[in-house]
Motif scaffolding. Structure first.
Motif, PDB file in Angstrom:
ATOM      1  N   LEU A  74     -11.078 -27.845 -54.570  1.00  0.00           N
ATOM      2  CA  LEU A  74     -10.918 -26.657 -55.403  1.00  0.00           C
ATOM      3  C   LEU A  74      -9.715 -26.789 -56.316  1.00  0.00           C
ATOM      4  N   ARG A  75      -8.599 -27.277 -55.783  1.00  0.00           N
ATOM      5  CA  ARG A  75      -7.391 -27.425 -56.585  1.00  0.00           C
ATOM      6  C   ARG A  75      -7.592 -28.465 -57.699  1.00  0.00           C
ATOM      7  N   THR A  76      -8.338 -29.521 -57.401  1.00  0.00           N
ATOM      8  CA  THR A  76      -8.523 -30.605 -58.359  1.00  0.00           C
ATOM      9  C   THR A  76      -9.564 -30.276 -59.427  1.00  0.00           C
ATOM     10  N   PHE A  77     -10.698 -29.689 -59.008  1.00  0.00           N
ATOM     11  CA  PHE A  77     -11.822 -29.505 -59.920  1.00  0.00           C
ATOM     12  C   PHE A  77     -12.127 -28.059 -60.266  1.00  0.00           C
ATOM     13  N   GLY A  78     -11.511 -27.119 -59.531  1.00  0.00           N
ATOM     14  CA  GLY A  78     -11.729 -25.712 -59.840  1.00  0.00           C
ATOM     15  C   GLY A  78     -13.059 -25.160 -59.382  1.00  0.00           C
ATOM     16  N   PHE A  79     -13.731 -25.829 -58.468  1.00  0.00           N
ATOM     17  CA  PHE A  79     -14.997 -25.321 -57.948  1.00  0.00           C
ATOM     18  C   PHE A  79     -15.235 -25.871 -56.547  1.00  0.00           C
ATOM     19  N   LEU A  80     -16.168 -25.234 -55.831  1.00  0.00           N
ATOM     20  CA  LEU A  80     -16.629 -25.732 -54.547  1.00  0.00           C
ATOM     21  C   LEU A  80     -18.154 -25.750 -54.547  1.00  0.00           C
ATOM     22  N   PRO A  81     -18.769 -26.729 -53.881  1.00  0.00           N
ATOM     23  CA  PRO A  81     -20.221 -26.673 -53.708  1.00  0.00           C
ATOM     24  C   PRO A  81     -20.631 -25.345 -53.082  1.00  0.00           C
ATOM     25  N   GLU A  82     -21.835 -24.899 -53.391  1.00  0.00           N
ATOM     26  CA  GLU A  82     -22.262 -23.567 -52.970  1.00  0.00           C
ATOM     27  C   GLU A  82     -22.481 -23.459 -51.465  1.00  0.00           C
ATOM     28  N   GLN A  83     -22.922 -24.548 -50.837  1.00  0.00           N
ATOM     29  CA  GLN A  83     -23.145 -24.496 -49.391  1.00  0.00           C
ATOM     30  C   GLN A  83     -22.430 -25.666 -48.724  1.00  0.00           C
ATOM     31  N   ILE A  84     -21.422 -25.343 -47.947  1.00  0.00           N
ATOM     32  CA  ILE A  84     -20.636 -26.339 -47.232  1.00  0.00           C
ATOM     33  C   ILE A  84     -20.788 -26.088 -45.737  1.00  0.00           C
ATOM     34  N   LEU A  85     -21.170 -27.118 -45.009  1.00  0.00           N
ATOM     35  CA  LEU A  85     -21.305 -27.040 -43.558  1.00  0.00           C
ATOM     36  C   LEU A  85     -20.312 -28.002 -42.925  1.00  0.00           C
ATOM     37  N   ASP A  86     -19.748 -27.598 -41.802  1.00  0.00           N
ATOM     38  CA  ASP A  86     -18.618 -28.315 -41.208  1.00  0.00           C
ATOM     39  C   ASP A  86     -18.975 -28.765 -39.793  1.00  0.00           C
ATOM     40  N   THR A  87     -19.011 -30.092 -39.596  1.00  0.00           N
ATOM     41  CA  THR A  87     -19.343 -30.618 -38.270  1.00  0.00           C
ATOM     42  C   THR A  87     -18.277 -30.268 -37.228  1.00  0.00           C
ATOM     43  N   GLN A  88     -17.038 -30.039 -37.666  1.00  0.00           N
ATOM     44  CA  GLN A  88     -16.007 -29.646 -36.700  1.00  0.00           C
ATOM     45  C   GLN A  88     -16.291 -28.249 -36.163  1.00  0.00           C
ATOM     46  N   LEU A  89     -16.647 -27.314 -37.036  1.00  0.00           N
ATOM     47  CA  LEU A  89     -16.999 -25.969 -36.577  1.00  0.00           C
ATOM     48  C   LEU A  89     -18.233 -26.022 -35.685  1.00  0.00           C
ATOM     49  N   ALA A  90     -19.211 -26.850 -36.066  1.00  0.00           N
ATOM     50  CA  ALA A  90     -20.428 -26.977 -35.255  1.00  0.00           C
ATOM     51  C   ALA A  90     -20.088 -27.488 -33.857  1.00  0.00           C
ATOM     52  N   SER A  91     -19.220 -28.493 -33.790  1.00  0.00           N
ATOM     53  CA  SER A  91     -18.877 -29.065 -32.492  1.00  0.00           C
ATOM     54  C   SER A  91     -18.157 -28.053 -31.610  1.00  0.00           C
ATOM     55  N   ARG A  92     -17.331 -27.223 -32.197  1.00  0.00           N
ATOM     56  CA  ARG A  92     -16.622 -26.207 -31.421  1.00  0.00           C
ATOM     57  C   ARG A  92     -17.595 -25.136 -30.925  1.00  0.00           C
ATOM     58  N   LEU A  93     -18.597 -24.816 -31.746  1.00  0.00           N
ATOM     59  CA  LEU A  93     -19.552 -23.777 -31.352  1.00  0.00           C
ATOM     60  C   LEU A  93     -20.509 -24.231 -30.248  1.00  0.00           C
ATOM     61  N   VAL A  94     -20.674 -25.547 -30.089  1.00  0.00           N
ATOM     62  CA  VAL A  94     -21.520 -26.014 -28.987  1.00  0.00           C
ATOM     63  C   VAL A  94     -20.680 -26.351 -27.757  1.00  0.00           C
ATOM     64  N   GLY A  95     -19.364 -26.150 -27.850  1.00  0.00           N
ATOM     65  CA  GLY A  95     -18.526 -26.243 -26.665  1.00  0.00           C
ATOM     66  C   GLY A  95     -17.712 -27.509 -26.500  1.00  0.00           C
ATOM     67  N   HIS A  96     -17.627 -28.351 -27.532  1.00  0.00           N
ATOM     68  CA  HIS A  96     -16.816 -29.565 -27.410  1.00  0.00           C
ATOM     69  C   HIS A  96     -15.334 -29.219 -27.346  1.00  0.00           C
ATOM     70  N   GLN A  97     -14.634 -29.829 -26.408  1.00  0.00           N
ATOM     71  CA  GLN A  97     -13.190 -29.661 -26.300  1.00  0.00           C
ATOM     72  C   GLN A  97     -12.449 -30.658 -27.177  1.00  0.00           C
ATOM     73  N   ARG A  98     -13.037 -31.850 -27.348  1.00  0.00           N
ATOM     74  CA  ARG A  98     -12.483 -32.862 -28.262  1.00  0.00           C
ATOM     75  C   ARG A  98     -13.360 -32.855 -29.515  1.00  0.00           C
ATOM     76  N   PHE A  99     -12.824 -32.319 -30.612  1.00  0.00           N
ATOM     77  CA  PHE A  99     -13.675 -32.169 -31.792  1.00  0.00           C
ATOM     78  C   PHE A  99     -13.152 -32.904 -33.024  1.00  0.00           C
ATOM     79  N   GLY A 100     -12.249 -33.877 -32.823  1.00  0.00           N
ATOM     80  CA  GLY A 100     -11.891 -34.767 -33.914  1.00  0.00           C
ATOM     81  C   GLY A 100     -13.073 -35.653 -34.251  1.00  0.00           C
ATOM     82  N   LEU A 101     -13.170 -36.101 -35.495  1.00  0.00           N
ATOM     83  CA  LEU A 101     -14.321 -36.908 -35.909  1.00  0.00           C
ATOM     84  C   LEU A 101     -14.440 -38.173 -35.065  1.00  0.00           C
TER      85      LEU A 101
END
Length: 344
Positions: A74-101
């Motif tokens: 956002l800072r570099t280009f002034g925009f964000l893609p319309e739909q962004i999904l995050d594997t870190q959030l997904a991993s936390r929602l399924v119960g992972h305690q270690r959620f680094g890539l």
């Protein structure tokens, strides 16, 4: 699968925040099914880069730990893609305690990624082969990992939670504002100082910022925040400051000048302890807070989630005093968990 209609892709970014005064985007890693690429925004033609950004705009874009990448894009280009999904959030929602890539890739695919280039200078050119290998690996497994996590989210009935959390995170980045220029010097720990100490801290912070710009290096490599606080406290107590460890003579002289500037200020020129129009912190309704925390912790335990995923402490404190503000601090599924049945 939901969230994957049309072309989906994965992204990661690298910056030079550990090596430069002004952080900049240095590399974009891209994957699209079986295709991998690294894009050099420091070298590539602007017209080509613009076409790539337009390609991203309507796509489903997967990231891991997306807040930093979204902020940088956002800072570099002034925009964000319309739909962004995050594997870190997904991993936390399924119960992972270690959620680094790296943790997740090892858990799901048995592959141990090298971290040797994690703190590399991504602004340097040419990039070393091991840095390029590291960069490719950051997106090589991203979409297969997304597939595995999506399966679990659907099995648990939490896909809707995930989508809402990703929308919330994206909007939080879009809504984030830079700190006011007159308040940027209030680093963590400033509240421990009295007004005279704050006057010294302010001048010391601006001294460090100027030195960082001169050297083109991050401010913490000139002097840590804790050292700034210690110097401010010592100066306010009347201790003579001649310099600091690791500084050259000319830097020490500029440091002493900053201290002299602060010492010459009149009392009415010292910074205030309260920032702007900030109100004193409200007393928390402890009975309501403990009741909400108990409910949160019970739900988190039942679902196998970290309690802060259900609601942060800050959100609980707000709700303890004013439940009508629930829509400000909770997503809809969090609201249901705290105040409804909370299934699944």
């Amino acid at each position: 699968m939901e969230g994957q209609s049309g072309i989906r892709c994965g992204l990661d970014t690298e910056a030079d925040s550990l090596h430069s005064y002004r952080e900049k985007l240095c590399l974009v890693q891209f994957c699209c099914e079986d295709f991998l690429a690294v894009i050099d925004p420091l070298k590539i033609d602007h017209a080509v880069l613009s076409r790539f950004l337009e390609f991203l705009r309507p796509r489903v874009v997967w990231l891991h730990g997306a807040d930093f990448d979204m902020t940088l894009i956002l800072r570099t280009f002034g925009f964000l893609p319309e739909q962004i999904l995050d594997t870190q959030l997904a991993s936390r929602l399924v119960g992972h305690q270690r959620f680094g890539l790296a943790n997740l890739i090892e858990d799901y695919f048995g592959v141990k990624l090298s971290k040797s280039s994690q703190k590399a200078d991504w602004g340097s050119r040419p990039l070393k082969e091991k840095m390029l290998s590291y960069a490719y690996d950051d997106v090589r497994y991203l979409l297969p990992l997304a597939d595995r996590l999506c399966e679990k989210l659907h099995e648990l009935g939490r896909w809707g939670w995930f989508e809402e959390w990703c929308r919330f995170a994206r909007q939080a980045v879009l809504n984030r504002r830079e700190r006011a220029p007159e308040e940027v010097w209030r680093i963590s720990g400033w509240g421990k100082l009295e007004r005279e100490g704050l006057a010294y801290l302010r001048e010391l912070w601006y001294w460090r910022d100027r030195e960082s710009e001169i050297l083109d290096r991050p401010s913490f490599r000139v002097m840590t925040n804790q050292s700034l606080l210690d110097l401010a406290m010592a100066a306010a107590s009347g201790e003579e400051i001649r310099g600091a460890r690791g500084l050259r003579p000319v830097q020490c002289e500029r440091l002493r000048e900053a201290i002299r500037t602060a010492s010459s200020l009149k009392r009415e020129e010292w910074p205030l302890k309260r920032v702007g129009l900030a109100k004193p912190r409200e007393d928390i309704n402890q009975f309501a807070f403990e009741s909400l925390r108990k409910r949160r912790d019970e739900q988190a335990s039942r679902l196998g989630l970290e309690p802060t995923i259900v609601a942060t402490r800050s959100a609980l404190e707000t709700l303890a005093n004013d439940r009508s503000r629930a829509d400000e601090v909770l997503m809809s599924w969090q609201h249901e968990l705290l105040f409804g049945d909370g299934d699944p």
